[in-house]
Design a protein around this motif. Sequence first.
Motif: not given
Length: 256
Positions: A148-171
């Motif tokens: 899913l990600f070319e550069q997923n980043g170990p902290h605060g990267g797109p994988k965690e960003t995607s997860m919060i966009q799904f779970l708690e988008p208003t945050l």
Amino acid sequence: MYLGDEAWPDLETYFDSESLALVPLGSTEQHGPHLPEATDHLIAEAFAREVADRTGYLCTPTVNIGVSGHHRQFHGTMWVEPPAFRSYMESLTRNLTAHGIDRVIYVNAHGGNVPHLREVGARLRQDEVAYAIEWMWDESIPDLVDELFEQNGPHGGPKETSMIQFLEPTLVHDDRLQDARDEGVPSVDDAETVKHGSRTFYDAADNTDNGVLGDQTDASAQKGRDLFEAASDQLVALCEWLDAQPFEDLLPRDHV
């Protein structure tokens, strides 16, 4: 089943028939300019509750503050010292064994907790009190993360960003994703803090001025959904495997 929602008489049947509990853990720490400080414990609790609902296993309240001293330079980060964390987690787990739980899955979404949970689990196993293991969602689906990600980043990267966009988008501060990427670094390698085979960094601020790594603009709620569903399936499978093991087979082997 969520323990905090139940009256004590209604838990008797569970403890009479089941011996497994899910304990969600995370942190309260900076996740860059775009994500909430609750990121890790929101993710951990979402997985634990989802899988508890799907399987019927017990989910305890979430441990929201972990070993995060390496993020202390950023406003609002909260942490406990590692010995205090280990002592607390061991005490909490021994509390569960008093009710008949003998196997625990630490549903953990913060890397800083990992070695300490492993130490607690090893001690409990050595004492033959409980078999407690640590699980991290992204490590259960590494191929999908890489896909899913070319550069997923170990902290605060797109994988965690995607997860919060799904779970708690208003945050999520979607208007800050580009700044998060441009003012951070793509990876630890790009931070150039590994010198001649030595990790010369101790704090997140040693690697990145804004606290995050990776390309946050590559995130999306749909990717978050895909990650959540795939990792939830893995956690369900882990619960079923662990529940099926005879307890004596989970204990340390005899001396050779």
